[in-house]
Structure formats: C-alpha cells, structure tokens
Design a protein around this motif. Structure first.
Motif, short mmCIF file in Angstrom:
data_model
loop_
_atom_site.label_atom_id
_atom_site.label_comp_id
_atom_site.label_asym_id
_atom_site.label_seq_id
_atom_site.Cartn_x
_atom_site.Cartn_y
_atom_site.Cartn_z
N MET A 39 0.82 -1.22 0.00
CA MET A 39 0.00 0.00 0.00
C MET A 39 0.84 1.26 0.00
SD MET A 39 -2.75 -0.86 2.92
CE MET A 39 -3.98 -2.14 2.65
N SER A 40 0.33 2.30 -0.63
CA SER A 40 0.94 3.62 -0.49
C SER A 40 0.79 4.06 0.96
CB SER A 40 0.23 4.63 -1.39
OG SER A 40 0.56 5.94 -0.95
N HIS A 41 1.86 4.62 1.49
CA HIS A 41 1.77 5.11 2.87
C HIS A 41 0.87 6.34 2.95
CE1 HIS A 41 5.08 7.28 1.06
NE2 HIS A 41 5.12 8.15 2.06
N ARG A 42 0.55 6.92 1.80
CA ARG A 42 -0.33 8.09 1.81
C ARG A 42 -1.76 7.76 1.40
NH1 ARG A 42 3.26 11.70 3.32
NH2 ARG A 42 5.35 11.65 2.43
N GLY A 43 -2.00 6.49 1.12
CA GLY A 43 -3.37 6.08 0.74
C GLY A 43 -4.28 6.01 1.95
N LYS A 44 -5.61 6.02 1.70
CA LYS A 44 -6.54 6.08 2.84
C LYS A 44 -6.47 4.81 3.70
CE LYS A 44 -10.92 4.59 0.59
NZ LYS A 44 -10.30 3.77 -0.45
N GLU A 45 -6.18 3.66 3.07
CA GLU A 45 -6.13 2.42 3.85
C GLU A 45 -4.99 2.49 4.87
OE1 GLU A 45 -6.06 2.37 0.48
OE2 GLU A 45 -7.70 1.09 -0.22
N PHE A 46 -3.80 2.84 4.38
CA PHE A 46 -2.67 2.83 5.32
C PHE A 46 -2.78 3.96 6.35
CE2 PHE A 46 1.41 3.62 7.20
CZ PHE A 46 1.64 2.36 7.75
N ILE A 47 -3.30 5.10 5.94
CA ILE A 47 -3.49 6.20 6.91
C ILE A 47 -4.39 5.70 8.06
CG2 ILE A 47 -4.48 8.52 7.25
CD1 ILE A 47 -2.26 9.02 5.42
N ALA A 48 -5.42 4.92 7.70
CA ALA A 48 -6.32 4.39 8.73
C ALA A 48 -5.58 3.41 9.65
CB ALA A 48 -7.52 3.70 8.08
#
Ligand SMILES: *Cc1c(COP(=O)(O)O)cnc(C)c1O
Length: 360
Positions: A39-48
């Motif tokens: 996952m991108s560390h800036r994507g919504k999944e990883f931010i969550a």
C-alpha cells in the motif's frame, strides 16, 4: 506446524493470534485487494492503519495530550545519536545513569555530541543492581537525564521512576515498553525499538513532550528531526509500513488481554515462577539483586559451565530455543516478554528441574 517457545531477546516472539491475523490478511487487507506491504503510505487504507495504531498505543500507555507519538526507523542505537541531536537545545551536558551494556552504548554515542556526566554507575556491583537514587550526582544544568529502564543483557530493571526534578527524564524502554503501566508525564521522552516487546524490527517508537521539540542540532538529518517527523505525522519519509501494521495488531491484542495492568500481572507471575525456582536451587544462580530483577530478561547461570552446551541442546530438543546468554556475559538468559505465555515459563522451569535432577 510446530511452534517453539522462543526465549529470544529480540527480535522476539509475537502473539500467535497476531501472526494468524496477519497471515489471513496477507494477500488482501480488508477487501482492498492488496497486502499492507503493497500500500501507499499516503493512501486512505494505510493512513487508517497508522492512525489506529497510534490511537491504540496512546490509549494503552495513557499518553498525555501534550506528547507526540512518532513512528521512526533506525532502532534504539540510532536514537542514541538522534536523542542528543534533538534534545541538547543549546545545552552542553547530559546526565547518564550507567546500568549496563545498553547504557554504555548510549553513553559512547552521546559523547560525540555532548559532555557526558555519568551521574551514577552500577559498574562497582558488576551491573547487578540499579544505583540507589540518593547516590546520583546530577547536574542541574544538564539537557536531560538518560536511563535505560530495562537492561536487556544484564537483566536489571527499574522498579521505580526516578524523580530528577525539572530536568527532562529520557528512557530507553526498548525491552520493557508496554510490559506494565508507566506514568509518562514523569518523562520528557521515551524511545523503544519495536523488536523486543512490540512487533517486527525496523520500527522505532518515540514519545516526546512537545515543548522539547524545535531546536535541533544543525547537522541533524531532517528525517530524524522530531519536530519535522511530528509535523508530518510520521510520514515525512516512507515509514516502516508493515511493521506499523503488525504493531497495531499487537496493540489491539494487548487491549484484548486487559491492557497494561493485566500485562503487569501476567509478567510478574512469569518472572516470579522463574526467580522463585532459582532461589530454591544451588545448581543454578541468578546474579541480579532482588529488587532490580527484570521481569523481561532473566539471566541465570549453571554453576558448572561445562554443562551449558548440554543444557541448551536438551532445551532445544524440548522445544525451547534462544536460551543462550548474551556473548558478553555468558550463561543463560530467558527473555519472557508480553507474548511469552505462562505455559512457556512453566515448561522451562520443569525442564530446569529435570536437568538438575539428571546432572546435579
Ligand atoms: C535491543 C536494544 C537496543 C538496540 O536496539 P536496535 O534496534 O538494535 O538499535 C538498545 N537498547 C536496549 C535496551 C535494547 O534492548
């Protein structure tokens, strides 16, 4: 599949339910169609994932609102330089309490950046005790006072939080963070590599009081500037994403176990089982003073060193690994972090009794 009782000092055993969940989610995290690793560390999944991990950690440790929680890299050894480069703030001296191998490493590194005052040392006891607070020769002008809350190699642990007045208290908590409740408001900063009591190697946790941020050493790399890292919510550069995810699962597991008060009970019980047994035998010896014994890392020796190899071989055959003591002190060491079940320590004590009966 056979899982061993892993007494490694670090990287160390993780809770089995966490590993199972990670395995289940490996290819497809919550319907995202991706592994967390992808996952991108800036994507919504990883931010969550990252913000839930931080929220759980704050809740478990009751982190006061005026403290930042930072997910960094480099391990505790890098922090030995990163802490002075951030916290000297125009001052020149640091007070250190020298309680063993990890204190000595911190002192050696800090000497590159500051005038180090060893305010107290356990050297004269062979590092088998924490020097009594009354004996510390603190400098009121020091930038901070540094302690190592649990010496992973020597097995001495603070069972009190020292009062050092208005000078910030800094602790290397790499091997006992989350093992018991702690009043963080008594500390200016604590740091810990994750691979002992949290999760995979590669993640370093830093918890720091906000007012200590913002006057870094001019040569401090930006990625290690606490203020920069804090302002970017630990995403100034790519954080160790998978390690943060696993740490988050461990935090959730800790919460389900009843939090840190329950962990303290669990860890005390495991340590007592081992130390109480050691007190009954002359075949083994435990070097550390009673009131400073670590609940996390229990060093012990066989009186007859000639039996060490047989002891380790027999332990391994019985499903217990990594009991060999650190090369600098020899003997044995049982690391019994949060994830070590009581059953593991029971199995070890039964084996030790049996070994003594056969060789004593
Ligand atoms: C393991 C350990 C370290 C070293 O951590 P790294 O992640 O290898 O840098 C430092 N201090 C303590 C107390 C430790 O247990």
């Amino acid at each position: 599949m056979t899982r061993v009782f892993n007494f490694s000092a670090g990287p160390a055993a993780l809770p089995e339910p966490v590993l199972r969940q990670a395995a289940e989610e490996m290819l497809d995290w919550h319907g995202s169609g991706m592994s967390v690793m992808e996952m991108s560390h800036r994507g919504k999944e990883f931010i969550a994932i990252a913000s839930e991990a931080e929220a759980l950690l704050r809740q478990l440790l009751v982190v006061p609102a005026n403290y930042k929680v930072l997910f960094m890299q480099g391990g505790a050894i890098a922090e030995n330089a990163i802490v002075p480069m951030n916290l000297l703030r125009g001052r020149t001296g640091i007070d250190f309490i020298d309680t063993g191998e990890w204190s000595k490493k911190s002192i050696k590194e800090a000497k590159k950046y500051a005038k180090v005052n060893v305010a107290a040392s356990g050297a004269d006891t062979g590092y088998t005790a924490i020097p009594a607070r009354e004996t510390w020769q603190l400098d009121p002008g020091a930038a901070y006072v540094h302690i190592c809350s649990n010496e992973t190699i020597g097995g001495v642990q603070y069972h009190f939080t020292p009062d050092v007045g208005t000078v910030p208290l800094v602790a290397d908590m790499s091997s006992d963070i989350l093992s018991r409740p702690v009043d963080l408001s008594k500390f200016g900063l604590v740091y810990a590599g994750a691979q002992k009591n949290i999760g995979p190697a590669g993640l370093t946790i830093v918890i720091v009081r906000e007012d200590l941020l913002g006057q870094p050493h001019p040569m401090l790399p930006s990625a290690f500037d606490y203020k920069t890292v804090a302002e970017n919510e630990s995403m100034y550069n790519t954080p160790p994403t998978y390690a943060i995810y696993i740490a988050g699962l461990v935090f959730r597991w800790l919460e389900q176990q009843g939090g840190l008060a329950a962990m303290e009970t669990h860890n005390r019980a495991k340590a007592a089982l081992l130390y109480d047994f050691l007190a009954t035998t002359g075949f083994y010896e435990a070097p550390v003073a009673k009131d400073c014994r670590s609940w996390m890392n229990v060093p012990f020796k066989l009186k007859d060193e000639g039996l060490d190899a047989a002891f380790l071989k027999g332990a391994e055959a019985a499903g217990m690994v990594q009991l060999k003591g650190h090369r600098s002190v020899g003997g044995m060491r049982a690391s019994i972090y949060n994830a070590m079940p009581l059953e593991g320590v029971r199995t070890l004590v039964a084996y030790m009794k049996d070994f003594e009966a056969r060789h004593g």
